[in-house]
Design an enzyme around this catalytic site. Sequence first.
Site, PDB file in Angstrom:
ATOM      1  N   ASP A  92      48.791  44.662  42.124  1.00  0.00           N
ATOM      2  CA  ASP A  92      47.751  44.175  43.054  1.00  0.00           C
ATOM      3  C   ASP A  92      48.807  43.889  44.306  1.00  0.00           C
ATOM      4  OD1 ASP A  92      49.377  41.856  42.884  1.00  0.00           O
ATOM      5  OD2 ASP A  92      47.764  40.656  42.298  1.00  0.00           O
ATOM      6  N   SER A  93      48.248  43.684  45.330  1.00  0.00           N
ATOM      7  CA  SER A  93      49.002  43.979  46.663  1.00  0.00           C
ATOM      8  C   SER A  93      49.770  42.545  47.161  1.00  0.00           C
ATOM      9  CB  SER A  93      47.932  44.336  47.830  1.00  0.00           C
ATOM     10  OG  SER A  93      47.163  43.263  48.156  1.00  0.00           O
ATOM     11  N   GLY A  94      49.643  41.586  46.575  1.00  0.00           N
ATOM     12  CA  GLY A  94      49.805  40.393  46.778  1.00  0.00           C
ATOM     13  C   GLY A  94      49.017  39.506  47.492  1.00  0.00           C
ATOM     14  N   GLY A  95      48.046  40.042  48.259  1.00  0.00           N
ATOM     15  CA  GLY A  95      47.251  39.526  49.209  1.00  0.00           C
ATOM     16  C   GLY A  95      46.446  38.318  48.750  1.00  0.00           C
ATOM     17  N   TYR A  96      45.856  38.554  47.514  1.00  0.00           N
ATOM     18  CA  TYR A  96      45.165  37.622  47.002  1.00  0.00           C
ATOM     19  C   TYR A  96      45.876  36.263  46.486  1.00  0.00           C
ATOM     20  CZ  TYR A  96      41.362  35.467  44.065  1.00  0.00           C
ATOM     21  OH  TYR A  96      40.593  34.379  43.456  1.00  0.00           O
ATOM     22  N   ASP A 146      45.149  43.856  51.559  1.00  0.00           N
ATOM     23  CA  ASP A 146      43.904  43.512  52.131  1.00  0.00           C
ATOM     24  C   ASP A 146      43.748  42.080  52.393  1.00  0.00           C
ATOM     25  OD1 ASP A 146      43.661  42.956  49.563  1.00  0.00           O
ATOM     26  OD2 ASP A 146      41.628  43.098  49.457  1.00  0.00           O
ATOM     27  N   GLN A 194      35.759  45.464  51.131  1.00  0.00           N
ATOM     28  CA  GLN A 194      35.599  44.163  51.419  1.00  0.00           C
ATOM     29  C   GLN A 194      34.200  44.145  52.141  1.00  0.00           C
ATOM     30  OE1 GLN A 194      37.007  41.705  50.244  1.00  0.00           O
ATOM     31  NE2 GLN A 194      39.085  42.315  49.497  1.00  0.00           N
ATOM     32  N   GLY A 221      36.904  41.193  46.835  1.00  0.00           N
ATOM     33  CA  GLY A 221      35.981  40.182  47.234  1.00  0.00           C
ATOM     34  C   GLY A 221      34.792  39.677  46.393  1.00  0.00           C
ATOM     35  N   ASP A 271      40.015  44.183  35.539  1.00  0.00           N
ATOM     36  CA  ASP A 271      41.151  43.146  35.033  1.00  0.00           C
ATOM     37  C   ASP A 271      40.489  41.696  35.368  1.00  0.00           C
ATOM     38  OD1 ASP A 271      41.293  43.083  38.244  1.00  0.00           O
ATOM     39  OD2 ASP A 271      42.702  41.514  37.593  1.00  0.00           O
TER      40      ASP A 271
END
Lengths: 377, 377
Positions: A92-96, A146, A194, A221, A271
């Site tokens: 993942d991007s780390g954003g979450y 994101d 999103q 989201g 996932d």
Amino acid sequence: MQFKLHHTDQKSDARAGTITTDHGKINTPIFMPVGTIGTVKGVHQAELKEQVKAQIILGNTYHLYLRPGMETMEAAGGLHKFMNWNGPILTDSGGYQVFSLAHRRKITEEGATFASHIDGSRHLFSPESSLGIQRSIGADIVMAFDECPPYPSTREYAKNSMDLTHRWLERCVTFMNETSPKYGHSQALFPIVQGSSFDDLRTKSCEFIASQDQPGNAIGGLSVGEPIEDMYRISKLCCDVLPKDKPRYLMGVGTPANIIECISRGVDMFDCVLPSRNARHGVIYTRNGIMNMKNAKWRTDFSPIDDRPDAAPTSQTHTKAYLAHLFRVGELLGPQLATLHNLAFYLSLVTEAREHIIEGDFADWAASVLPGLERKL
Amino acid sequence: MQFKLHHTDQKSDARAGTITTDHGKINTPIFMPVGTIGTVKGVHQAELKEQVKAQIILGNTYHLYLRPGMETMEAAGGLHKFMNWNGPILTDSGGYQVFSLAHRRKITEEGATFASHIDGSRHLFSPESSLGIQRSIGADIVMAFDECPPYPSTREYAKNSMDLTHRWLERCVTFMNETSPKYGHSQALFPIVQGSSFDDLRTKSCEFIASQDQPGNAIGGLSVGEPIEDMYRISKLCCDVLPKDKPRYLMGVGTPANIIECISRGVDMFDCVLPSRNARHGVIYTRNGIMNMKNAKWRTDFSPIDDRPDAAPTSQTHTKAYLAHLFRVGELLGPQLATLHNLAFYLSLVTEAREHIIEGDFADWAASVLPGLERKL
């Protein structure tokens, strides 16, 4: 990365396909076990491959960035070598995690600044730095950076957040085009749709994401607290707009029933921490229903945990009474057996779903299994 | 149970033999992993067999009696079936845990009363009840109910305690003669030598224990805080008196070096929580020395945990850096890998010791490996 769509169900939007990465093939629909910090909690890598039959696993950029850190990661030669997993990996991007786990976070046009939940140290994640970290981790599939808006969000917040995510996506695409993989294998970028629960925003986001023409697309989201009907409606809406010739990944979903429902709406990849996290708390998923192994009634049930031939080998050879005993006395082997069970169960479920899509009777099969999946035992 | 002595070393008292139980053969000298409450912590039964190459494991009567309890144990058909382990099992008598773990214990001629460390409930362990419980558990080798005196003890305490242990032993033998196994396979009783650090008491105890003519004999009351020289001296003294044609089991010992030293003094069987408990704290034993994986220096060491071909498979494929990372972030897989490593290491060590006893060069081999075993890395 290549995607080949083999079959689409006649009575639903379920699809069977194959993703090919430099680390091997992934048959879709697929569930991807979450290996947060370079390990699927409690499961050996050989067990993941041979017993769970995982075809791809996830790593979390936020966690791996903090520990072991990218210096160690690059010295190891990337995550595949660091953890000794030679199958496909998605990060993942780390954003979450920045929005759910880190402290003192602040979003600007540049990116998101935050304080580590471990030592309070301050960091910046931006489209460029997130993808740079994902280059260092070396996953086969990398996710765009994101913003995942909270639920509920106002339309205005959701619209502004979506627009920011789109602008960030363009920077992600530019970064990927201007940089190269570090370990000789290719990395595919998946943009993320999103737009919260607003249908028009979701449609607009899907169109923008599709226009970027990346190898696959993700729906973000969702599974953030919205009503289940919203999740199903938005998933279908997105799948109807996103291109058919690319895999669709619904992030962070869900229960076995959620997964069957969303496969039928056209999702290819899933996932979720649910099967592994719940396993560690003694919750076991089966075709007949959900068992809480901490319930005293299992302590004298000497039938196998699950006698289906596609269950984890240890679920066929150990009894419910033994597993209940392990949870009662707080032994490590309890979470180990339960995690193996749930992950193997999720994989066997999507594998059988795929077989029925190919055979052409997915919708009937799905209707027949759904009641059992949601039953409490 | 049968014991065949194959070889005795020329330059030491080390012996190579084979114990045959109804659940299979055990090559001695042997180390027995401790499976306290029906599980060797963090290790799957298949891993115990295939990777650790355990030939026999231990169960703790005290723990199993409290949970799951003997009603469940008998309903399961005994411990082998309950935990799905078809190899040999040895159970202790519960006495040691009563003295080290239980509360409000009181020793009388009848036995020992105590309060459970879990719920405070009161219980009595006697020679008859301990062996009765061990009949219900169904281990292949069962231990006499003894009193393990604390270290240091006065000569008077040690003498009275030893005499009580001897009287209890006679009741154990009577109970075993008057009762039958519950699951169709035979159970061998091992009496336990006591006498603290007093040579004359130990000699007397060995003579009494030997006179009972049971299938094997154990040395108890060591590794309880006495100087290492005492442990070695008493072990040798006991082995010199105990019959040569029966296996000798030194209870609760010890480090890899302790085990080599005591093999050379004539001990055939060992058990200890050290390799598994220390593994969970990140301490790893190798032929080159002892590593603490929580030490930061291992975080960038990308060499295998242990590249010896007889190391656990996961120790050959995972790096020290990865294992150090798992301990740093507190992941379950750290204790899992470390436990597999240490137990496989102990088993490989006694296996190689046996080969050298048979080849006739044990003493030289032991002298060559001892410095490495005790080194701190």
